[in-house]
Design a protein around this motif. Structure first.
Motif, PDB file in Angstrom:
ATOM      1  N   VAL A 395       0.706  -1.097  -0.261  1.00  0.00           N
ATOM      2  CA  VAL A 395      -0.069   0.147  -0.067  1.00  0.00           C
ATOM      3  C   VAL A 395       0.871   1.342   0.033  1.00  0.00           C
ATOM      4  N   GLY A 396       1.965   1.233   0.639  1.00  0.00           N
ATOM      5  CA  GLY A 396       2.801   2.549   1.003  1.00  0.00           C
ATOM      6  C   GLY A 396       3.531   2.874  -0.435  1.00  0.00           C
ATOM      7  N   PHE A 403       8.693   5.020  -0.383  1.00  0.00           N
ATOM      8  CA  PHE A 403       7.375   4.710   0.381  1.00  0.00           C
ATOM      9  C   PHE A 403       6.831   5.978   1.133  1.00  0.00           C
ATOM     10  N   SER A 404       5.423   5.764   1.266  1.00  0.00           N
ATOM     11  CA  SER A 404       4.710   7.045   1.866  1.00  0.00           C
ATOM     12  C   SER A 404       3.955   6.602   2.966  1.00  0.00           C
ATOM     13  N   PHE A 405       4.196   7.114   4.188  1.00  0.00           N
ATOM     14  CA  PHE A 405       3.418   6.762   5.532  1.00  0.00           C
ATOM     15  C   PHE A 405       2.069   7.537   5.306  1.00  0.00           C
ATOM     16  N   THR A 435      11.844   0.807  11.221  1.00  0.00           N
ATOM     17  CA  THR A 435      13.059   1.337  11.850  1.00  0.00           C
ATOM     18  C   THR A 435      14.028   2.321  10.972  1.00  0.00           C
ATOM     19  N   GLY A 436      13.772   1.851   9.712  1.00  0.00           N
ATOM     20  CA  GLY A 436      14.884   2.897   8.824  1.00  0.00           C
ATOM     21  C   GLY A 436      14.059   3.676   7.669  1.00  0.00           C
ATOM     22  N   GLY A 437      14.932   4.722   7.025  1.00  0.00           N
ATOM     23  CA  GLY A 437      14.395   5.443   5.902  1.00  0.00           C
ATOM     24  C   GLY A 437      13.216   6.458   6.654  1.00  0.00           C
ATOM     25  N   PRO A 438      12.257   6.280   5.802  1.00  0.00           N
ATOM     26  CA  PRO A 438      10.947   7.543   6.158  1.00  0.00           C
ATOM     27  C   PRO A 438      10.612   7.280   7.487  1.00  0.00           C
TER      28      PRO A 438
END
Length: 565
Positions: A395-396, A403-405, A435-438
């Motif tokens: 989905v993200g 990736f989009s939260f 834990t990482g990235g965005p």
């Protein structure tokens, strides 16, 4: 090539007449069936004139299972050293060369390597012979001079002379050679020999005989192969049922066509383009117009529908006269845009869902770290059940490179509003996403923490495949699953072709993102499966389409019905 094939059948006839002795279940010896051919000197000239019309003789040899014991004084050798020695031995080098030929489809080079090995007196193992037979059967009859076919039977003969015990792959390759020579009788005979020798046939073992008989239009012989498959608990798939459907249609066997359509309904559900073409040909045929009841017992048909769970009655062809066959689509409610018939939703037995959850748990536990998956099940038992589960990674990333939260959060809030209990859905994300990235962005950190406190986020451990987690959670909770993953790769093939497509059809929610915002595409209110109506109409779903932009294409077959008393 045609002339060469025409002279081949006498050999196959000889094969068919050869009864193979059965292996005694109590025997401690390895049975070997040896076919003896006169051994001509194979000069380049005689090779070209190789005749398949040689007399065949059988004898059986029993070899003791006892093997020479290792000397007590022999030095111990490490497994690594043993593997290296095997790899670098003449037999190991030969295996490597033949395997490379197999990967690249190089038949001529494999035959050259084989001839060289024979000239050097190098012994060949079962694996060596199976690779050669596979290459010959894959190319048999396809090349200009029939090298694969001719050399294949020669190699098979040599294998038998060398007393190498065959296995399922050996027999299957031999059956394919027989099919290349247009002798399905021999191919079927070989399958029967396998069963007699205690070697369980596979679906691929039956293909040469089944497709061979169907190609020749020998419907009754094809049905015999099909019955043998059923007896051996080998399940036919779409190619096999489609071939049986076509030979039944071409042979004007209406009852068999009806049977095959229902077998497609059970095991395939949505048919490929090639199978849909076979279905169309049947409904457009003169025989299809001639079969059917002009009047029938309406109550009996309705009872059949109820007993079958909806969508079919199984009472035979209803109505009479010519059929009208068109390609069509269903609207969101499941109404055919051609005939106006509304399709039904076929219920899933709760027991089937329970059994599916059990098998899914078993598969996941085998392929994931057992302790990790057990910990997830305990967590799910504590925090579940949920109204919806989200494949967070999928989905993200919909329509995005990164990736989009924010996109994921929009979906979470939408599903919460739709939930009868107004509860958050479960978000499954790999630990790296958490834990990482965005995820390090302060707003995203806060969002993740809120989901975690609400018991609505599960981070799958490093090295895991999160597909097992979100699928098991949705099945266990008996809830909706939001993902655009088509679930067609190897992992999902392990789940089988019967129940899983039905479950997915009723539980998968897809999502699209456009300038207008986020849109959810809910499961259809009807079953995407071959349906037979109470008045004799047929609707056959194809695999063409079935995405958000392109609706699925269906076949609609109708005809004027008469008295239904």
């Amino acid at each position: 090539m045609v002339g060469a094939l025409a002279r081949t059948p006498p050999l196959f006839s000889s094969f068919i007449k050869i009864p193979l002795p059965l292996i005694s279940r109590n025997s401690r010896c390895i049975f070997r069936t040896i076919i003896h051919f006169p051994k001509p000197k194979l000069t380049p000239t005689s090779m070209d004139n190789f005749s398949m019309d040689k007399r065949l003789h059988l004898c059986t040899l029993a070899l003791s299972n006892d093997s020479p014991s290792r000397s007590a004084s022999a030095p111990l050798v490490s497994n690594k050293s043993k593997k290296k020695a095997r790899r670098e031995s003449p037999e190991g080098v030969l295996r490597h060369k033949l395997d490379m030929c197999s990967r690249q489809g190089h038949l001529v080079e494999a035959l050259r390597i084989y001839d060289e090995a024979r000239s050097r007196g190098l012994p060949l193992s079962l694996h060596h012979y199976n690779v050669l037979l596979y290459l010959c059967s894959s190319n048999g009859g396809a090349d200009d001079d029939g090298v694969g076919l001719k050399r294949g039977f020669e190699i098979f003969r040599q294998m038998v002379d060398d007393k190498v015990v065959p296995n399922e792959a050996t027999f299957t390759s031999a059956a394919r050679l027989a099919a290349a020579a247009e002798d399905p009788e021999m191919a079927f005979h070989l399958v029967k020999q396998m069963k007699g020798l205690g070697i369980p046939p596979k679906l691929r073992s039956y293909g040469p005989a089944l497709f061979g008989f169907c190609k020749k239009g020998e419907a009754d012989r094809a049905y015999e192969v099909d019955a043998h498959m059923v007896e051996s608990k080998v399940i036919a798939e779409e190619p096999e049922i489609s071939a049986l459907l076509k030979v039944s249609s071409d042979s004007s066997k209406g009852d068999k066509v009806y049977e095959m359509l229902h077998r497609l309904r059970i095991s395939v559900r949505q048919v490929s383009e090639s199978t849909s073409g076979v279905v169309e040909e049947w409904f457009m045929s003169e025989e299809a117009a001639n079969v059917g009841m002009e009047s029938w017992d309406v109550e009996k048909v309705r009872e059949g529908v109820v007993r079958g769970g909806g969508g079919w009655h199984g009472q035979g062809w209803l109505g009479s006269g010519n059929w009208r066959v068109v390609r069509t689509q269903m609207d969101e409610a499941g109404t055919c845009s051609c005939c106006g018939q509304k399709l039904v939703s076929i219920d899933i037995d709760p027991k089937e869902t329970e059994n599916f959850a059990t098998s899914l748990n078993k598969l996941a536990s085998q392929r994931e770290v057992k302790a990790d998956f057990f910990q997830f099940k305990e967590w799910l038992q504590k925090h579940g059940p949920f109204d919806a589960v989200i494949d967070g990674a999928n989905v993200g990333l919909i329509n995005l490179h990164n990736f989009s939260f924010s996109q994921l959060n929009t979906l979470v809030n939408r599903l919460r509003q739709m939930s009868p209990s107004k509860r958050l859905p479960l978000v499954i994300l790999h630990t790296n996403r958490v834990t990482g990235g965005p995820a390090q962005n302060p707003n995203n950190k806060k969002l993740l923490e809120s989901w975690k406190k609400a018991g609505a986020l599960y981070a799958t451990p490093a090295g895991s495949n999160d597909d097992w987690y979100w699928l098991y959670a949705a099945v266990n909770s008996k809830c909706l699953l939001v993902t655009n993953d088509e679930m067609r790769d190897h992992l999902f093939q392990l789940l089988g072709t019967n129940f899983f497509p039905r479950w997915k059809e009723k539980h998968q929610v897809r999502m699209s993102v456009s300038r207008q915002g986020l849109a959810l595409h809910m499961p259809p209110p009807y079953s995407i499966v071959i349906q037979e109506s109470e008045d004799g109409r047929w609707h056959v779903p194809t695999t063409i389409g079935d995405d958000i932009e392109t609706p699925r294409q269906w076949l609609c077959a109708t005809r004027a019905t008469t008295n239904t008393k």
